[in-house]
Design a protein around this motif. Structure first.
Motif, PDB file in Angstrom:
ATOM      1  N   ALA A 165      75.503  52.616  26.843  1.00 17.68           N
ATOM      2  CA  ALA A 165      74.554  52.386  25.754  1.00 17.68           C
ATOM      3  C   ALA A 165      73.764  53.637  25.399  1.00 17.68           C
ATOM      4  O   ALA A 165      73.379  53.823  24.233  1.00 17.68           O
ATOM      5  CB  ALA A 165      73.592  51.263  26.127  1.00 17.68           C
ATOM      6  N   VAL A 166      73.514  54.515  26.371  1.00 14.85           N
ATOM      7  CA  VAL A 166      72.697  55.701  26.094  1.00 14.85           C
ATOM      8  C   VAL A 166      73.510  56.972  25.932  1.00 14.85           C
ATOM      9  O   VAL A 166      72.955  58.043  25.671  1.00 14.85           O
ATOM     10  CB  VAL A 166      71.640  55.918  27.213  1.00 14.85           C
ATOM     11  CG1 VAL A 166      70.694  54.736  27.285  1.00 14.85           C
ATOM     12  CG2 VAL A 166      72.294  56.173  28.566  1.00 14.85           C
ATOM     13  N   THR A 167      74.850  56.892  26.064  1.00 23.84           N
ATOM     14  CA  THR A 167      75.682  58.090  25.916  1.00 23.84           C
ATOM     15  C   THR A 167      76.643  58.012  24.742  1.00 23.84           C
ATOM     16  O   THR A 167      77.292  59.008  24.424  1.00 23.84           O
ATOM     17  CB  THR A 167      76.508  58.347  27.200  1.00 23.84           C
ATOM     18  OG1 THR A 167      77.285  57.188  27.513  1.00 23.84           O
ATOM     19  CG2 THR A 167      75.595  58.682  28.368  1.00 23.84           C
ATOM     20  N   ARG A 168      76.721  56.874  24.089  1.00 21.51           N
ATOM     21  CA  ARG A 168      77.613  56.765  22.936  1.00 21.51           C
ATOM     22  C   ARG A 168      76.980  57.483  21.734  1.00 21.51           C
ATOM     23  O   ARG A 168      75.771  57.778  21.740  1.00 21.51           O
ATOM     24  CB  ARG A 168      77.868  55.301  22.604  1.00 21.51           C
ATOM     25  CG  ARG A 168      76.633  54.566  22.114  1.00 21.51           C
ATOM     26  CD  ARG A 168      76.837  53.075  22.022  1.00 21.51           C
ATOM     27  NE  ARG A 168      75.682  52.422  21.448  1.00 21.51           N
ATOM     28  CZ  ARG A 168      75.507  51.109  21.419  1.00 21.51           C
ATOM     29  NH1 ARG A 168      76.429  50.320  21.955  1.00 21.51           N
ATOM     30  NH2 ARG A 168      74.433  50.587  20.862  1.00 21.51           N
ATOM     31  N   PRO A 169      77.743  57.768  20.673  1.00 24.45           N
ATOM     32  CA  PRO A 169      77.185  58.500  19.514  1.00 24.45           C
ATOM     33  C   PRO A 169      75.973  57.824  18.889  1.00 24.45           C
ATOM     34  O   PRO A 169      75.024  58.489  18.498  1.00 24.45           O
ATOM     35  CB  PRO A 169      78.374  58.539  18.537  1.00 24.45           C
ATOM     36  CG  PRO A 169      79.582  58.470  19.420  1.00 24.45           C
ATOM     37  CD  PRO A 169      79.194  57.578  20.568  1.00 24.45           C
ATOM     38  N   ASP A 170      75.985  56.486  18.773  1.00 28.56           N
ATOM     39  CA  ASP A 170      74.828  55.765  18.224  1.00 28.56           C
ATOM     40  C   ASP A 170      73.989  55.222  19.378  1.00 28.56           C
ATOM     41  O   ASP A 170      73.705  54.038  19.467  1.00 28.56           O
ATOM     42  CB  ASP A 170      75.281  54.625  17.310  1.00 28.56           C
ATOM     43  CG  ASP A 170      76.251  53.663  17.997  1.00 28.56           C
ATOM     44  OD1 ASP A 170      76.859  54.065  19.017  1.00 28.56           O
ATOM     45  OD2 ASP A 170      76.383  52.523  17.522  1.00 28.56           O
ATOM     46  N   ALA A 171      73.562  56.118  20.261  1.00 30.97           N
ATOM     47  CA  ALA A 171      72.946  55.737  21.525  1.00 30.97           C
ATOM     48  C   ALA A 171      71.699  54.889  21.331  1.00 30.97           C
ATOM     49  O   ALA A 171      70.869  55.149  20.462  1.00 30.97           O
ATOM     50  CB  ALA A 171      72.595  56.985  22.334  1.00 30.97           C
ATOM     51  N   THR A 172      71.593  53.861  22.172  1.00 30.37           N
ATOM     52  CA  THR A 172      70.391  53.046  22.242  1.00 30.37           C
ATOM     53  C   THR A 172      69.301  53.840  22.958  1.00 30.37           C
ATOM     54  O   THR A 172      69.576  54.736  23.743  1.00 30.37           O
ATOM     55  CB  THR A 172      70.687  51.746  23.018  1.00 30.37           C
ATOM     56  OG1 THR A 172      71.790  51.097  22.392  1.00 30.37           O
ATOM     57  CG2 THR A 172      69.493  50.808  23.008  1.00 30.37           C
ATOM     58  N   LEU A 173      68.047  53.508  22.684  1.00 27.68           N
ATOM     59  CA  LEU A 173      66.929  54.216  23.310  1.00 27.68           C
ATOM     60  C   LEU A 173      67.008  54.183  24.829  1.00 27.68           C
ATOM     61  O   LEU A 173      67.221  53.138  25.433  1.00 27.68           O
ATOM     62  CB  LEU A 173      65.611  53.581  22.869  1.00 27.68           C
ATOM     63  CG  LEU A 173      65.121  53.964  21.478  1.00 27.68           C
ATOM     64  CD1 LEU A 173      63.849  53.222  21.168  1.00 27.68           C
ATOM     65  CD2 LEU A 173      64.896  55.454  21.372  1.00 27.68           C
ATOM     66  N   ARG A 174      66.805  55.335  25.442  1.00 28.41           N
ATOM     67  CA  ARG A 174      66.837  55.427  26.893  1.00 28.41           C
ATOM     68  C   ARG A 174      65.742  54.568  27.511  1.00 28.41           C
ATOM     69  O   ARG A 174      65.953  53.923  28.532  1.00 28.41           O
ATOM     70  CB  ARG A 174      66.666  56.884  27.324  1.00 28.41           C
ATOM     71  CG  ARG A 174      67.812  57.778  26.929  1.00 28.41           C
ATOM     72  CD  ARG A 174      67.519  59.226  27.284  1.00 28.41           C
ATOM     73  NE  ARG A 174      67.465  59.426  28.721  1.00 28.41           N
ATOM     74  CZ  ARG A 174      68.520  59.723  29.472  1.00 28.41           C
ATOM     75  NH1 ARG A 174      69.705  59.843  28.918  1.00 28.41           N
ATOM     76  NH2 ARG A 174      68.394  59.913  30.766  1.00 28.41           N
ATOM     77  N   GLY A 175      64.550  54.587  26.903  1.00 32.39           N
ATOM     78  CA  GLY A 175      63.433  53.867  27.512  1.00 32.39           C
ATOM     79  C   GLY A 175      63.697  52.386  27.658  1.00 32.39           C
ATOM     80  O   GLY A 175      63.393  51.794  28.696  1.00 32.39           O
ATOM     81  N   SER A 176      64.265  51.768  26.622  1.00 36.36           N
ATOM     82  CA  SER A 176      64.482  50.324  26.673  1.00 36.36           C
ATOM     83  C   SER A 176      65.653  49.949  27.569  1.00 36.36           C
ATOM     84  O   SER A 176      65.678  48.874  28.151  1.00 36.36           O
ATOM     85  CB  SER A 176      64.712  49.778  25.259  1.00 36.36           C
ATOM     86  OG  SER A 176      65.862  50.374  24.683  1.00 36.36           O
ATOM     87  N   VAL A 177      66.659  50.853  27.687  1.00 32.45           N
ATOM     88  CA  VAL A 177      67.859  50.532  28.468  1.00 32.45           C
ATOM     89  C   VAL A 177      67.728  50.972  29.924  1.00 32.45           C
ATOM     90  O   VAL A 177      68.226  50.308  30.829  1.00 32.45           O
ATOM     91  CB  VAL A 177      69.098  51.186  27.824  1.00 32.45           C
ATOM     92  CG1 VAL A 177      70.340  50.960  28.670  1.00 32.45           C
ATOM     93  CG2 VAL A 177      69.320  50.609  26.429  1.00 32.45           C
ATOM     94  N   LEU A 178      67.041  52.084  30.149  1.00 34.33           N
ATOM     95  CA  LEU A 178      66.937  52.640  31.499  1.00 34.33           C
ATOM     96  C   LEU A 178      65.566  52.453  32.129  1.00 34.33           C
ATOM     97  O   LEU A 178      65.383  52.703  33.322  1.00 34.33           O
ATOM     98  CB  LEU A 178      67.285  54.140  31.478  1.00 34.33           C
ATOM     99  CG  LEU A 178      68.654  54.514  30.900  1.00 34.33           C
ATOM    100  CD1 LEU A 178      68.862  56.013  30.977  1.00 34.33           C
ATOM    101  CD2 LEU A 178      69.769  53.775  31.628  1.00 34.33           C
ATOM    102  N   GLY A 179      64.582  52.033  31.345  1.00 34.30           N
ATOM    103  CA  GLY A 179      63.241  51.828  31.909  1.00 34.30           C
ATOM    104  C   GLY A 179      62.550  53.121  32.274  1.00 34.30           C
ATOM    105  O   GLY A 179      61.727  53.146  33.201  1.00 34.30           O
TER     106      GLY A 179
END
Length: 639
Positions: A288-302
């Protein structure tokens, strides 16, 4: 004119202090008021005491009485000022906290707190923005760690959060920036979830590489073939994730290690599908955080989450308790609603199951478990974790008091109360995918209003009680509880309360979810007859007569998905390197079955996994297994 004092409602004053103090202030004799040219308000009371309120917030208020902090005399001066005929309350204008400039923020919270807030913004965070309405005139932002409420338009001196001084200032900046994003992207929408900041530089990776290596080892070898030698690797991965502040993957690795330990101990807590889901979750967060349209790190990784957050003076209202049995151990989970942050926290207590002390009489701090599970806790020693568990700090237990609750759950924040089952179903539909959501406890615990109870049935084979309840519009939901030896009185007590033997049931609290498209509630407490009743803490009693339900049969779609997920979970249990020769044939059969019922992409993912096991590298087979498992897990969540 002190517009800041005129803008404070009784609810705002209660949030800044406490409701009891506001009530006592209203009973005090009215003070004589005078106002200085700079706006400072002085109030003189008949007993000679004087309270002074300069501009800039209640923290600057002073009183000649012996109380520490804001006292009833300060509140009394505010109430008296609002009652002055010459001080007509101004009509509130449309206002958004997003209008506050960074210069104003820096002047209020200081450069150091602004720098800390900027670091959190760079990592990215998710917030739920609620604009002011006629029913609730206070705009607010729900962050993962707290809720920020702007009590007076345009005045940062009157902002309320659930955190203590020190962590409070930076969340004010985060809330202002969340409103800016909402104003830019979703103008006028009463409530919206927004992602803020979180720009990730190309090539930075996810930081989960060590965790993925651990997950790969487990998937290749399987729980059945891994010994205790992996413990050092687990500890190293956990230390790395903790140091990097990757809170949600850290919790996932902890659960993964817990499943491996449960298998080694032959514990009934071990379940292959849980082991498999933790492996897949780590890969899902990485993708989710390394794909081209990456999701926000904060919400996915805390990444923006503090490991622990001390709370100030806090009132927590219990929604009930659940008793779990894991081998010889018993675990009590008390669910506490924190209105200031609009979230539910979990207080855990564990003991040896051979101890014959009844769970309700067990002591936690200075109270019994029954008192905590059915009461209101006011404490100055609460410390909240990133995952929304809460503990009472040692050495300060004496600063906690518990009083009985009447179950007035309708006064909780609207996000914690369900009165419309159709709206709840839409809320569940809109949730992000489970493997990517923040790993917080009690995420879906709600207080559900009961208009009427339609049926109560018992399924003997599953030892399960199902009660169908309805809301005011006639929409229905199912209250579902299963018998366990750790809580022998659960079903009897639940049936008695829902049948009206303890008074008219007004609310049932529990974990909400969906099964086969319908809303299901796993109960932890009930409000009936002016009190809170916790089924798990009741002794086994005489069962009331219930209609016997037929054995539940899953529809063909759900059955196929469950059986195929279990087939993939076998790979995590045995290990990709140790699967029996017949496994590929079973994969082919499962793929054909999914194709027949129309799940072509999921079937193709299963076929790809079977092909890579035969013709490609072990790493390719691992990734194909991840693809197939995530598709199946997501499909089950959506059915």
């Amino acid at each position: 004119m002190r517009t800041d004092l005129l803008g404070l409602t009784a609810d705002s004053l209660a949030a800044l202090t406490n409701r009891g103090l506001v009530k006592r202030a209203g009973k005090e004799p009215a003070p004589e008021l005078r106002t200085d040219p700079d706006g400072t308000v002085h109030g003189g009371f008949p007993d000679g005491l004087t309270a002074t309120l300069p501009p800039g917030g209640l923290d600057l208020a002073r009183c000649t009485c012996a109380a520490t902090g804001v006292c009833r005399h300060v509140i009394g001066v505010i109430l008296a000022y609002q009652r002055r005929p010459a001080e007509a309350a101004p009509r509130p204008l449309p206002w958004s906290p997003g209008e506050v400039t960074d210069e104003e923020l820096t002047a209020k919270i200081g450069a150091r707190s602004m720098a800390a807030a900027r670091r959190a913004e760079r990592s990215g965070f998710t917030a739920r923005v609620r604009r002011a309405t006629s029913g609730d005139p206070v705009p607010q932002v729900e962050l993962t760690t707290t809720t920020v409420r702007f009590l007076v338009p345009g005045d940062l001196a009157f902002v309320h959060t659930g955190t203590v001084a020190g962590g409070r200032d930076e969340v004010i900046a985060l809330a202002v920036w969340a409103f800016r994003v909402a104003d830019a992207l979703h103008p006028g929408v009463p409530e919206v979830r927004v992602d803020v900041g979180g720009e990730v530089e190309a090539g930075t990776g996810s930081g989960l590489e060590r965790a993925l290596g651990l997950a790969g080892t487990v998937l290749r070898e399987g729980a059945a073939h891994l010994g205790p030698g992996l413990e050092a690797t687990v500890a190293d991965v956990q230390h790395h994730l903790d140091t990097a502040g990757l809170r949600w993957p850290l919790l996932a690795v902890g659960d993964l290690a817990g499943q491996l330990a449960s298998y080694r101990d032959r514990s009934s807590h071990y379940r292959p599908e849980l082991l498999a889901s933790h492996i897949a979750e780590l890969h899902a967060r990485h993708r989710a955080v390394t794909r081209p349209d990456a999701t926000l790190r904060g919400s996915v990784l805390g990444t923006g989450e503090a490991a622990e957050t001390p709370l100030g003076r806090t009132r927590l209202e219990s929604l009930g308790c659940r008793i779990l049995g894991r081998g010889d151990q018993r675990i009590a989970e008390v669910y506490l609603a924190h209105s200031d942050s609009a979230m539910v926290l979990v207080l855990r207590h564990q003991w040896d199951g051979h101890d014959d002390t009844a769970p309700a009489r067990r002591r936690i701090a200075t109270s019994t478990l029954a008192a905590l599970a059915t009461g209101d806790l006011v404490t100055e020693s609460a410390i909240r974790s990133a995952s929304r568990t809460v503990r009472l700090a040692g050495g300060r237990i004496s600063k906690s008091t518990v009083s009985p609750s009447r179950g007035g759950w309708g006064e909780l924040p609207p996000s914690l109360v369900v009165t419309d089952f159709a709206a709840l179903s839409r809320e569940l539909d809109a949730l992000p995918l489970r493997p990517l959501r923040p790993r917080v406890e009690a995420e879906l615990v709600r207080a559900v209003a009961v208009t009427r109870v339609e049926t109560i049935t018992y399924t003997p084979g599953d030892q399960r009680l199902d009660a169908v309840i309805a809301d005011q519009a006639g929409n229905t939901a199912t209250v579902r509880a299963t018998h366990t030896g750790a809580a022998p009185g659960r079903l009897d007590s639940l049936a008695a309360v829902l049948a009206g033997e303890e008074g008219e049931p007004r609310f049932v609290s529990g974990v909400v979810g969906r099964t086969a498209g319908g809303v299901v509630i796993e109960p932890i407490g009930l409000a009936a007859g002016g009190r809170v009743i916790v089924p798990d803490l009741q002794p086994a009693g005489v069962s009331i007569k219930l209609a016997v339900a037929g054995e539940e049969r899953h529809d063909p779609l759900t059955t196929a998905l469950l059986e195929t997920r279990n087939l993939l979970a076998e790979a995590a249990h045995h290990g990709l390197s140790h699967l029996p020769p017949t496994y590929d044939d079973r994969l082919t059969t499962a793929a054909q079955r999914l194709t027949t019922i129309g799940l072509h992409r999921t079937a193709q993912a299963l076929t790809t996994f079977a092909t890579t096991r035969t013709h490609d590298s072990a790493e390719t087979a691992e990734h194909a297994w991840i693809d197939a498992y995530l598709r199946l897990d997501t499909a089950l969540d959506l059915t």
